[in-house]
Design a protein around this motif. Structure first.
Motif, short mmCIF file in Angstrom:
data_model
loop_
_atom_site.label_atom_id
_atom_site.label_comp_id
_atom_site.label_asym_id
_atom_site.label_seq_id
_atom_site.Cartn_x
_atom_site.Cartn_y
_atom_site.Cartn_z
N MET A 1 0.83 -1.20 0.00
CA MET A 1 0.00 0.00 0.00
C MET A 1 0.87 1.25 0.00
N PHE A 2 1.79 1.28 0.97
CA PHE A 2 2.65 2.46 1.08
C PHE A 2 3.46 2.66 -0.20
N LEU A 3 4.05 1.57 -0.67
CA LEU A 3 4.88 1.66 -1.86
C LEU A 3 4.06 2.12 -3.05
N GLN A 4 2.83 1.57 -3.13
CA GLN A 4 1.93 1.93 -4.22
C GLN A 4 1.63 3.43 -4.20
N LEU A 5 1.29 3.92 -3.02
CA LEU A 5 0.98 5.34 -2.90
C LEU A 5 2.19 6.20 -3.23
N LEU A 6 3.34 5.70 -2.78
CA LEU A 6 4.57 6.43 -3.02
C LEU A 6 4.83 6.53 -4.52
N LEU A 7 4.62 5.41 -5.18
CA LEU A 7 4.93 5.33 -6.60
C LEU A 7 4.03 6.25 -7.41
N SER A 8 2.73 6.17 -7.15
CA SER A 8 1.84 7.05 -7.93
C SER A 8 2.03 8.50 -7.50
N GLY A 9 2.45 8.70 -6.26
CA GLY A 9 2.78 10.05 -5.81
C GLY A 9 3.93 10.62 -6.62
N ILE A 10 4.93 9.77 -6.85
CA ILE A 10 6.08 10.22 -7.64
C ILE A 10 5.66 10.53 -9.08
N ALA A 11 4.77 9.66 -9.62
CA ALA A 11 4.31 9.87 -10.99
C ALA A 11 3.61 11.22 -11.11
N PHE A 12 2.69 11.50 -10.17
CA PHE A 12 2.01 12.79 -10.21
C PHE A 12 2.98 13.91 -9.90
N GLY A 13 3.88 13.61 -8.97
CA GLY A 13 4.87 14.60 -8.59
C GLY A 13 5.71 15.03 -9.76
N SER A 14 5.98 14.11 -10.71
CA SER A 14 6.83 14.52 -11.82
C SER A 14 6.10 15.49 -12.73
N LEU A 15 4.77 15.37 -12.80
CA LEU A 15 4.02 16.38 -13.55
C LEU A 15 4.11 17.74 -12.86
N TYR A 16 3.90 17.72 -11.54
CA TYR A 16 4.01 18.98 -10.79
C TYR A 16 5.40 19.56 -10.98
N ALA A 17 6.40 18.66 -10.94
CA ALA A 17 7.79 19.12 -11.05
C ALA A 17 8.01 19.81 -12.39
N LEU A 18 7.43 19.22 -13.46
CA LEU A 18 7.59 19.84 -14.78
C LEU A 18 6.98 21.24 -14.80
N ILE A 19 5.76 21.35 -14.27
CA ILE A 19 5.11 22.66 -14.27
C ILE A 19 5.90 23.64 -13.41
N ALA A 20 6.36 23.13 -12.27
CA ALA A 20 7.15 23.99 -11.38
C ALA A 20 8.42 24.47 -12.09
N LEU A 21 9.07 23.56 -12.82
CA LEU A 21 10.29 23.95 -13.55
C LEU A 21 9.96 25.03 -14.57
N ALA A 22 8.86 24.82 -15.30
CA ALA A 22 8.47 25.79 -16.30
C ALA A 22 8.28 27.17 -15.66
N MET A 23 7.63 27.19 -14.49
CA MET A 23 7.39 28.48 -13.84
C MET A 23 8.69 29.10 -13.34
N VAL A 24 9.55 28.27 -12.78
CA VAL A 24 10.77 28.80 -12.19
C VAL A 24 11.69 29.37 -13.26
N ILE A 25 11.74 28.71 -14.41
CA ILE A 25 12.59 29.21 -15.49
C ILE A 25 12.18 30.63 -15.85
N ILE A 26 10.89 30.86 -15.94
CA ILE A 26 10.42 32.21 -16.24
C ILE A 26 10.63 33.15 -15.07
N TYR A 27 10.33 32.63 -13.88
CA TYR A 27 10.44 33.50 -12.70
C TYR A 27 11.86 34.03 -12.53
N LYS A 28 12.82 33.17 -12.83
CA LYS A 28 14.21 33.59 -12.61
C LYS A 28 14.64 34.68 -13.59
N THR A 29 14.15 34.63 -14.82
CA THR A 29 14.56 35.69 -15.75
C THR A 29 13.62 36.89 -15.74
#
Lengths: 265, 349, 290
Positions: free
Chosen positions: C1-29
């Motif tokens: 259960m824990f591993l499963q939640l962790l895994l799908s958390g990471i999968a969703f997290g990578s989407l968030y990470a992509l959006i966050a990266l996109a925002m930060v790249i703009i924010y920094k410049t």
């Protein structure tokens, strides 16, 4: 010697390991003009920031009228009767001169949200208070010759006038101790003469004790009662202007060569 | 130029007989308007009055104190739900419920103001945004508040007089809005308002002049939330029915748009902004009914877009207004007003 | 259960990470949190859908077409609107991007209505891979990999390419960069193009899991933004880590505590974190000097 009006004892502050102010001590008697001089980056403004509570000193203490005010929040320190001006003007640029000075009266006023929002009559408490303090501010405007700027937004005023408005705002607080951070910077010689005159006035007539940071040596030597010279955050010498002026370390710190300061300015 | 003889003249609202005359005329016009205008316009006026209150509330925070909030729909929701719940569950009379709900909103504003003390720019934006989202989520999932389905506003009566029509509501809403506008104007002219503006222009100088930043920043949030809460309470009765989806993120942006269009840091601008934008909002909903443009838009939609999606054009226009105003006229309608005034004063030069 | 939640958390997290990266790249410049990011990605995803569905192009052509569209859209918005702001302060910049958000949202819902559509994706959301006791769908796996590859590419880009280094220089000190012969305006265009492309990638990876409609990116954008704030708006690594953390925490909360309040917990955590670290977990906090 009886207890000093204002004193700083062993003040230290460091930023990331760098000692910006290193064991600075001095004390100021009531009614004196006390100047702090030193080259750029010597830590003068940092001392002011510690006094007015913007920075927390690493160690040491600041005593005002026998009370330890070290580390108090800036607004608490203001209510004790310490006002200041800033090296790079910090005015409320989208307020008029009048409103800037009225903000200086903040600690003396009481109007809160409810009474402020609901004054509709001349006799209401908020209106009465407002009028009383406007009268006081008007006196300062007269004193500093600011009538022409009275209802203008300060952001659009010339630099020298802005400096005066800042001085006026500090005066509106009715300070017992006034910290002036390079008040004459950016002023022409005529404005400087007026400024010296006003500072003397503030000292003599209002009885305000003044701490002054200033680069114009002539001005410092003319009006100061005592002078403290610092370099690299460390005190070099403290004394009457003539003595400080001739001290070899001061000359070295300032000029890097042997020359009298009087000629330099 | 007229000479002033008395300091009171500097702060009083109406400092000449002429202004008094116009002021009374305005009151008279506002009082007779609903009797001669069609019902729809009375409804629109109610909507405008409510949005004027929100706009002023948000302007106190954004324009005067220099903080940002993307979560004002949350306070709006607290005001709306609070008023309805206090009336239907605890049987408070309307006015008491409205003020109590607005005070609850103010309390939440105070809470939100606490983290805001240390946050700036984007960090404050996300914190307030999260707050707004959280409020609607909680309301939407709590059975007490009717859940996703929403709740109906109880029958409204004002000091025992039942208020059923838009006309009746107009007198309640417009009166409250009128008082709140004057209140905000007074507040901004006195000590508290000056402290807010001082924090916006230079928080460091404000602090060293004795302004307690903690107190005044949280106070700005609380006052702003109070205004928004009052507007929310009135809004519940305007619609007669509220559900969580009404108070979404987009609504918060709309509120910001009102403030920007009216002009940051101007009460009069906020009044204009609230009125003009509400009109625009309601008119854009039926853009296809416009004589010439409507037909063109419909045929354009049929060929290239979808007719069902046509109402979304209001979103495009709102967005464009925000972008263009911020770029070209950051002072908003108030800026226009000032320039027109100067133009006519110096005309024909 | 824990591993499963962790895994799908990471999968969703990578989407968030992509959006966050996109925002930060703009924010920094540009020093602006780009609230239009989500709708830019949403519109690009719709372009992919249109190319794929209406015009019948192959998946990769559509995918690439959408990415090119995203890049152009980013350049266009920055050049036409953001650069025109006369006296940009943080508030007016935020408002301009909120304006983008509304415009793009309006355009998309005018064109495609509120109908929910499916973006046919060559990787399945239903076929599963076993990882120990847990399972992960091919799509999630693909999302994970794409995100990782992109991050590595970004790292290499900022480390070794001339443009990347110029961008870093511009972010740190635009004036000095200009003096040293870097065309800051051109760097801004590149930044917006890059950021928009990364956002579009996230949108297209998300569309098959969610349903494609104009509201597609509303919540993910806020989560991505929240991740960036959590990690610190000024650090790329921090933003990515923030994304993963948010995904994992959210999923664990959803699994163990309450699924209903899953999306609020994200904002709760962020407010808490910001109380203690006002510039995010991994960024330095600067205090204004008097």
């Amino acid at each position: 010697m009886n207890e000093a009006f204002f004193s700083v004892e062993n003040l230290c502050i460091s930023f990331g390991g760098l000692m910006a102010v290193d064991h600075v001590s001095f004390s100021v008697s009531k009614g004196f003009i006390f100047s702090i001089i030193g080259p750029n980056g010597a830590g003068k403004t940092t001392i002011f920031n510690c006094i007015s509570g913007l920075y927390k000193p690493s160690s040491g203490s600041i005593i005002f009228q026998g009370e330890d005010i070290t580390g108090l929040k800036p607004h608490r320190i203001a209510t004790k009767g310490i006002a200041r001006t800033f090296q790079n003007i910090e005015l409320f640029s989208r307020m008029t001169t009048m409103e800037n000075l009225m903000l200086g009266r903040h600690i003396h006023m009481k109007t809160g949200v409810l009474s402020g929002a609901t004054f509709f009559r001349r006799g209401s408490r908020a209106a009465k208070e407002e009028i009383r303090h406007r009268e006081y501010v008007e006196k300062i405007i007269d004193l500093l010759d600011l009538q022409s700027a009275r209802n203008q937004f300060v952001g659009s005023l010339p630099y020298g006038t802005q400096k005066l408005v800042e001085l006026g705002r500090a005066l509106a607080l009715e300070p017992k101790l006034l910290l002036l951070d390079e008040p004459s910077a950016g002023m022409n010689s005529e404005e400087k003469q007026d400024l010296v005159f006003w500072i003397k006035d503030i000292q003599d007539e209002l009885g305000v004790t003044i701490l002054l940071i200033e680069h114009d040596m002539k001005m410092v030597m003319d009006i100061s009662d005592r002078v403290l010279a610092i370099n690299f955050g460390r005190p070099i010498i403290e004394g009457v202007p003539d003595v400080v002026q001739r001290h070899p370390d001061v000359l070295k710190a300032y000029l890097g060569e042997e020359e009298t300061i009087g000629n330099a300015s | 130029m007229d000479m002033k003889r008395d300091y009171y003249e500097d702060i009083q609202l109406l400092d000449s007989k002429v202004l008094w005359f116009w002021f009374l005329m305005l009151v008279a016009a506002l009082a007779t308007f609903p009797f001669i205008a069609p019902t729809y316009y009375v409804y629109m006026a109610n909507y405008m009055a409510i949005n004027v209150i929100v706009t002023i509330g948000l302007n106190i925070l954004v324009g005067y104190t220099g903080q940002i909030s993307l979560g004002h729909a949350g306070f709006f929701a607290i005001g709306a739900y609070g008023t309805v719940m206090l009336m239907s569950l605890l049987h408070f009379p309307f006015l008491l419920a409205l003020v109590a709900a607005a005070l609850i909103a103010a309390f939440f504003g105070f809470i939100l103001g606490l983290p805001a003390l240390r946050l700036e720019g984007p960090y404050l934006a996300i914190a307030t945004l999260g707050f707004g989202m959280a409020i609607t989520q909680v309301i939407g999932r709590w059975e007490l508040f009717g859940g996703r389905m929403g709740v109906e506003a109880p029958a409204l009566s004002f000091f025992g007089i039942p208020v059923m029509t838009d006309l009746g509501r107009y007198f309640v809403t417009a009166t409250i809005a009128f008082i709140m506008v004057l209140g905000a104007r007074n507040l901004m002219k006195t000590r508290v308002g000056r402290a807010f503006i001082a924090i916006r222009d230079s928080d460091i100088a404000a602090e060293t002049m004795g302004v307690n930043l903690v107190y005044y920043k949280t106070l700005a949030f609380a006052v702003s939330a109070f205004y928004t809460g009052i507007a929310g309470g009135l809004f519940a009765f305007l619609l007669g029915f509220i559900s969580p989806s009404t108070f979404n993120f987009i609504l918060s942006i709309y509120f910001l748009a009102f403030v920007i269009v009216g002009g940051l840091g101007s009460i009069f601008g906020s009044v204009m902004g609230g009125i003009v934008m509400t009109w625009l909002l309601l008119e854009l909903d039926k853009i296809q009914e416009l004589p010439l443009i409507g037909g063109m838009l419909i045929s354009f939609s049929e060929n290239f877009m979808t007719v069902a999606g046509l109402p979304n054009i209001s979103s495009i226009i709102f967005g464009l207004i925000i972008v263009l105003l911020v770029i070209f006229e950051p002072l908003g309608l108030y800026g226009f007003w000032i320039r027109t005034k100067i133009y006519w004063k110096t005309w024909p030069f | 259960m824990f591993l499963q939640l962790l895994l799908s958390g990471i999968a969703f997290g990578s989407l968030y990470a992509l959006i966050a990266l996109a925002m930060v790249i703009i924010y920094k410049t540009s020093e602006v949190p780009n609230f239009g990011q989500g709708e830019m990605a949403m519109l690009s995803t719709f372009v992919a859908f249109m190319l794929l569905d209406t015009y019948g192009h192959s998946f990769f052509v559509s995918f690439l077409g959408a990415l090119v569209f995203a890049a152009l859209l980013g350049v266009f918005l920055e050049f036409v609107f953001l650069r025109r702001a006369k006296d940009p302060n943080i508030l007016s910049l935020i408002l301009i991007t909120l304006g983008f958000e509304m415009i793009l949202y309006g355009v998309a819902s005018w064109k495609w209505g509120a109908d929910q559509r499916d973006l046919s994706f060559p990787v399945s959301d239903f076929d599963l891979v076993n990882i120990g006791p847990a399972v992960i769908s091919y799509l999630n796996l693909a999302t994970l990999l794409v995100a990782l590859v992109l991050m590595v590419l970004l790292f290499l880009f900022f480390r070794y390419t001339k443009v990347g280094i110029a961008m870093k220089a511009t972010q740190q000190n635009p004036m000095a960069a200009r003096i040293n012969g870097i065309r800051v305006n051109r760097i801004l265009s590149v930044t917006w193009a890059m950021s928009s492309t990364i956002g579009a990638m996230a949108g297209m990876l998300l569309a098959p899991v969610a349903t494609l409609d104009p509201n597609l990116m509303l919540e993910p954008l806020l989560k991505g933004f929240a991740s960036a704030v959590l990690g610190g708006m000024t650090t790329l690594v921090g933003a990515a880590l923030g994304g993963y953390m948010l995904g994992i925490i959210e999923n664990l909360f959803g699994g163990y505590v309450s699924l209903e309040f899953k999306s609020i917990v994200a904002f709760g955590i962020i407010v808490l974190v910001l109380c203690f670290r006002p510039s995010g977990l991994f960024a330095k906090h600067y205090v204004r000097k008097v």
